[in-house]
Enzyme design. Structure first.
Site, PDB file in Angstrom:
ATOM      1  N   ASP A  58      -8.606  53.258   0.312  1.00  0.00           N
ATOM      2  CA  ASP A  58      -9.207  51.938   0.421  1.00  0.00           C
ATOM      3  C   ASP A  58     -10.068  51.962   1.675  1.00  0.00           C
ATOM      4  O   ASP A  58      -9.543  52.098   2.796  1.00  0.00           O
ATOM      5  CB  ASP A  58      -8.119  50.874   0.527  1.00  0.00           C
ATOM      6  CG  ASP A  58      -8.673  49.458   0.625  1.00  0.00           C
ATOM      7  OD1 ASP A  58      -9.883  49.298   0.910  1.00  0.00           O
ATOM      8  OD2 ASP A  58      -7.899  48.498   0.436  1.00  0.00           O
ATOM      9  N   TYR A 164     -25.298  40.988   0.061  1.00  0.00           N
ATOM     10  CA  TYR A 164     -25.445  42.366  -0.422  1.00  0.00           C
ATOM     11  C   TYR A 164     -26.705  43.040   0.115  1.00  0.00           C
ATOM     12  O   TYR A 164     -26.627  44.145   0.679  1.00  0.00           O
ATOM     13  CB  TYR A 164     -25.419  42.383  -1.945  1.00  0.00           C
ATOM     14  CG  TYR A 164     -25.506  43.768  -2.542  1.00  0.00           C
ATOM     15  CD1 TYR A 164     -24.411  44.633  -2.515  1.00  0.00           C
ATOM     16  CD2 TYR A 164     -26.684  44.210  -3.136  1.00  0.00           C
ATOM     17  CE1 TYR A 164     -24.501  45.909  -3.057  1.00  0.00           C
ATOM     18  CE2 TYR A 164     -26.775  45.475  -3.690  1.00  0.00           C
ATOM     19  CZ  TYR A 164     -25.679  46.324  -3.646  1.00  0.00           C
ATOM     20  OH  TYR A 164     -25.775  47.585  -4.184  1.00  0.00           O
ATOM     21  N   LYS A 168     -26.927  46.417   2.778  1.00  0.00           N
ATOM     22  CA  LYS A 168     -27.588  47.686   2.488  1.00  0.00           C
ATOM     23  C   LYS A 168     -28.662  47.996   3.532  1.00  0.00           C
ATOM     24  O   LYS A 168     -28.917  49.166   3.840  1.00  0.00           O
ATOM     25  CB  LYS A 168     -28.181  47.662   1.078  1.00  0.00           C
ATOM     26  CG  LYS A 168     -27.129  47.611  -0.021  1.00  0.00           C
ATOM     27  CD  LYS A 168     -26.147  48.763   0.074  1.00  0.00           C
ATOM     28  CE  LYS A 168     -25.139  48.775  -1.068  1.00  0.00           C
ATOM     29  NZ  LYS A 168     -24.170  49.894  -0.986  1.00  0.00           N
TER      30      LYS A 168
END
Length: 248
Positions: A58, A164, A168
């Site tokens: 994880d 998101y 990135k």
């Protein structure tokens, strides 16, 4: 024997990345949070003749990362390829616009997409340094490119959510900084752009397949000695639809 660890390898692009690397006679260490799903993915590739092993990992759990690193060390002693593929989009708060985004959502996305990449990479660097010429691939996205996102005539212009895409963008900088640290060494660090692929991440709305999405990661993971480092490379969303270097 060449070994590769792929995070988030139980499905989608991660699974296809493992499959394509295994087809090149690379031993794949398929990391996933869910033990049952991860082991099932391993058995699928083994049935195809792959040398595959499950790694319970994880990326948001420091103890899990440490145990995975210890296991790889004890079983293989080094690591040739690290592909930081695991990622999440996070929830869209209200209308999904920046002004509606909560800090809690940002934290959740960054924990996996940015902090998890740094944590996993740092934990595995001792093993990567033992390899003859290690490759680190961070799976990014064209939505992390400031230039592409700010092109009014481009396909990313309509996107306004920040969790998101900004994760990135941060990942791209993380990639560049690792590339600088290892500049002039055999270790190469690059970011891969899979393109808009049909996966669970986007409810299978993408126009590229997971297998196609894996191709940039596989290319960067198997770069020759004279290959590049410190690049965002992968699918170019234009009329040609080929592969190449993308702007940060």
């Amino acid at each position: 024997m060449t070994t590769a660890l792929i995070t988030g390898a139980n499905k989608g692009i991660g699974f296809e990345t493992a499959r394509q690397l295994a087809a090149r006679d690379i031993t794949v260490l398929m990391a996933a949070r869910d033990k049952d799903l991860g082991q099932a993915a391993v058995e699928t590739l083994k049935a195809e003749g792959a040398q595959a092993h499950f790694v319970h990992l994880d990326v948001t759990d420091a103890d899990s990362i440490a145990r995975a690193a210890e296991w790889i060390d004890s079983e293989f002693g080094s690591l040739d390829i690290l592909i930081n593929n695991a990622g999440i989009t996070g929830a869209l708060d209200f209308d999904g616009k920046p002004s509606s985004t909560t800090v809690a959502t940002l934290r959740q996305v960054y924990e996996t997409n940015v902090f998890g990449v740094v944590a996993v990479t740092n934990a595995l660097l001792p093993l990567l340094r033992r390899a003859e010429a290690a490759r680190i691939v961070n799976v990014s996205s064209e939505v992390g490119s400031l230039e592409l996102m700010m092109n009014p005539e481009g396909p990313m212009w309509q996107m306004a959510a920040i969790s998101y895409p900004s994760s990135k963008t941060a990942l791209n900088m993380v990639t560049a900084m690792y590339a600088k640290e290892f500049w002039g060494t055999p270790i190469k660090v690059n970011a891969a752009n899979p393109g808009y692929c049909a996966t669970d991440l986007n409810h299978h709305t993408g126009f590229r397949t997971p297998a196609q999405g894996a191709e940039p990661s596989v290319y960067l993971a198997t770069l020759p000695e004279d290959g590049p480092s410190g690049q965002l490379w992968g699918y170019e969303w234009d009329e040609q639809g080929g592969y190449g270097r993308l702007p940060w």
